[in-house]
Design a protein around this motif. Structure first.
Motif, PDB file in Angstrom:
ATOM      1  N   SER A   1     -52.803 -25.065 -20.352  1.00  0.00           N
ATOM      2  CA  SER A   1     -54.189 -24.798 -20.216  1.00  0.00           C
ATOM      3  C   SER A   1     -54.574 -24.107 -18.774  1.00  0.00           C
TER       4      SER A   1
ATOM      5  N   THR B   1     -63.286 -21.424 -19.902  1.00  0.00           N
ATOM      6  CA  THR B   1     -62.004 -22.152 -20.261  1.00  0.00           C
ATOM      7  C   THR B   1     -61.108 -21.065 -20.998  1.00  0.00           C
TER       8      THR B   1
ATOM      9  N   LYS C   1     -56.405 -23.667 -23.807  1.00  0.00           N
ATOM     10  CA  LYS C   1     -56.526 -25.347 -23.745  1.00  0.00           C
ATOM     11  C   LYS C   1     -55.294 -25.712 -24.667  1.00  0.00           C
TER      12      LYS C   1
ATOM     13  N   GLY D   1     -61.230 -20.790 -24.825  1.00  0.00           N
ATOM     14  CA  GLY D   1     -59.948 -21.349 -24.910  1.00  0.00           C
ATOM     15  C   GLY D   1     -59.522 -21.129 -26.287  1.00  0.00           C
TER      16      GLY D   1
ATOM     17  N   SER E   1     -53.551 -25.063 -30.545  1.00  0.00           N
ATOM     18  CA  SER E   1     -53.483 -25.791 -29.550  1.00  0.00           C
ATOM     19  C   SER E   1     -52.930 -27.316 -30.041  1.00  0.00           C
TER      20      SER E   1
END
Length: 609
Positions: free
Chosen positions: A290, A297, A300, A479, A509
């Motif tokens: 992350s 972001t 993640k 992200g 993720s």
């Protein structure tokens, strides 16, 4: 009907720097509505020619004539601004006019410049280039002159700019290495080569075909001249010094024949294939990493296991974290959580956007020799530093030039050579195509296609990506990263078939991504076997859709026939300026219609497949 005055008429133009002649006695003209691409190798005078056209430099001989009262907009390769001006103030073409201010805001937003009160001194070089581009477009000039307009634009911006330039009766001359951009925007290609200029009345694909014909014809002419030269040389040696009129005529013809026989066509470089590069089976593994910055972001909980010999492209809008990801991979930046495990045998070669740091007083050859005297190609083969530079189009004369004499593109090419000379087995290339000429790009593409190690490329050059990579990571922002088994064109085709609301909310993720990534690695080198656009949809075509598909096939055939006739007419050299303008305007509209109908046919064929 009187012939219409061209927007720009260049006649018998010559420019030299001391003993170096850039171009000699070149002539060309650009009519209203024509979209012209200028192509040349680095260091042969592209930017100099644009500078002459705008009156920023003097020339030796010839004339440059613009139509009277013509408004010309210039985008320079490296624009300069007052660092204290705000972004909106730097758009000096708005002149306080509210409508122009609104237009400026709209164009700047398209180019991802959103803080209009930010001082220019706080913007990166790429952001400043985009403000300069906005400046030119806001002016709405009659004639656009653009030097590398796609540099520092992400893929979304490039596609927007393509559409913008294709709309309406715009006239432009541009230097760009983006071959898809040339293909889709330009109807005429000018090639500056061997101090002269060649005109091709068609797009980039047409130019490639006709250029090869020109080179083949020239090569045949040189071969014929060489055969005749040997005979005439014998005659010259036998003839007495006192010659009659006929003999004098033959003597003059001999010297012209000698000039042709001794001229050279630059032979295409042999593909450079290394076989001694070794890399183990363990490459790198992103273990649920992350990374965040204030208000953004980047990644993640991201998992990815990179496979041996993988050639991956990384794409995404500016600011989504592509370069940050590379820096974490190379250990220049640490993730906030998780870790990246690198294999023991991996030797990175990193070509970065900020890597141009040379001793200006060094010679080109010494820059490379400081790294290595030769490159080991394996199987007893090797190239000296000089031979390696020649492969990347540095002539022996250029190799003994000082670095400070190199053009911007030549510096980028030298930097690339310094990275490759270190004999890495994993190349990480961040925007390697910026400022490189098309011939160098073709050589680099072949080098990477044959490279026996791993490659990661971040690039906005769609043509380059299609040639080199077989797998994509698409950084979508917030992200989200999309793992796609294919090249950029395949990704765009797949995206066009997806419902607009289906953008993923998460990427690789979840922990389930680990198994999918592992299975993915075995198919990444054969994208056609696992293209996610091939959904198992049990629905069959309706009667109406079948009829639509049949009509589309007829329409596409008719449009392709019209396109062929149009391109042949544009290349015939027999059209008047009005006819040329009309047909140049029709071609991009026809291409758009053809793309739209082809995409709809593809969509229906997916259902019926």
């Amino acid at each position: 009907m009187a012939k219409e005055t061209p927007y720009l008429d260049v006649q018998n133009l010559t420019k030299s720097f001391g003993s170096l002649v850039l171009f000699e006695d070149i002539s060309f003209s650009i009519a209203e509505g024509q979209k012209v691409g200028l192509i040349a190798k680095n260091g042969t005078g592209k930017s100099t020619l644009l500078s002459l056209l705008m009156g920023k430099d003097g020339y030796d001989e010839g004339s440059i004539i613009f139509r009277r009262d013509l408004r010309v907009g210039l985008l320079e390769q490296s624009p300069k601004f007052d660092p204290n001006d705000t972004v909106l103030d730097a758009c000096f073409n708005h002149e306080g006019n509210e409508e122009k201010v609104l237009k400026a805001k709209q164009i700047l937003t398209q180019l991802k410049i959103r803080d209009l009160n930010q001082p220019m001194g706080q913007l990166s070089g790429g952001q400043q280039k985009r403000v300069a581009l906005a400046n030119v477009l806001i002016l709405e000039p009659d004639f656009l002159i653009l030097d590398e307009p796609t540099n520092h634009l992400d893929l979304e911006m490039i596609e927007w700019l393509e559409g913008y330039l294709n709309r309406g009766r715009k006239t432009l001359l541009m230097v760009t290495h983006d071959r898809y951009f040339l293909d889709r925007v330009c109807s005429v290609i000018l090639e500056l080569d061997d101090r002269t200029i060649y005109t091709y009345r068609g797009n980039y694909s047409y130019y490639l075909e006709k250029r090869q014909e020109r080179i083949d014809n020239r090569r045949a002419e040189i071969a014929r001249a060489n055969n005749l030269y040997r005979t005439e040389l014998e005659w010259m040696r036998r003839m007495p010094q006192a010659r009659g009129h006929k003999a004098k005529y033959r003597e003059d013809a001999f010297y012209e024949l000698e000039r042709i026989a001794k001229s050279r066509i630059e032979e295409r470089q042999v593909r450079l294939k290394a076989s001694n590069v070794y890399i183990g089976s363990k490459i790198f593994e992103c273990q649920y990493i992350s990374k965040e910055f204030p208000n953004i972001t980047i990644l993640k909980d991201f998992y990815y296991n990179f496979s041996r010999f993988e050639k991956m492209g990384i794409v995404g809008n500016n600011g989504t974290g592509k370069s940050t990801f590379l820096k974490m991979l190379l250990g220049e930046m640490q993730p906030d959580e998780g870790k990246i495990v690198i294999g023991d045998t991996v030797r990175f070669g990193y070509f970065s956007q900020e890597g141009l740091k040379f001793d200006e007083q060094q010679k080109v050859i010494d820059v490379v020799r400081d790294i290595a005297e030769y490159v080991d190609l394996g199987s007893g083969r090797h190239l000296s530093a000089s031979q390696f530079l020649q492969h990347f189009l540095f002539t022996p004369e250029q190799q003994h030039n000082y670095v400070y004499k190199l053009s911007g593109g030549e510096r980028r090419k030298l930097y690339l050579c310094t990275v490759l000379m270190r004999n890495p087995n994993f190349l990480v290339l961040d925007e390697p195509t910026n400022d490189l000429d098309i011939v160098t790009l073709q050589i680099l593409e072949e080098y990477l296609q044959d490279f026996p190690g791993c490659v990661i490329v971040v690039s906005h050059d769609r043509y380059f990506m299609d040639k080199v990579v077989d797998h994509l990571l698409v950084f979508k922002g917030e992200g989200v990263v999309k793992d796609f088994p294919g090249n950029y064109t395949q990704y765009r085709e797949w995206t066009a078939l997806q419902p607009q609301e289906s953008a993923p909310k998460s990427s690789l993720s979840s922990k389930s991504s680990q198994s999918s990534s592992s299975s993915q690695s075995s198919t990444s080198n054969n994208s056609s076997t696992s293209n996610p656009s091939r959904n198992n949809n049990p629905r069959k075509l309706s009667f109406k859709e079948k009829r639509e598909m049949e009509q589309l096939e007829k329409d596409i055939a008719a449009l392709e026939a019209e396109k062929k006739q149009l391109e042949e007419a544009l290349c015939s050299g027999t059209l008047s300026v009005d006819e040329l303008t009309e047909k140049s305007k029709r071609l991009p509209l026809l291409n758009d219609e053809l793309d739209e109908k082809s995409m709809r046919w593809l969509e229906l064929s997916e259902i019926g497949g």
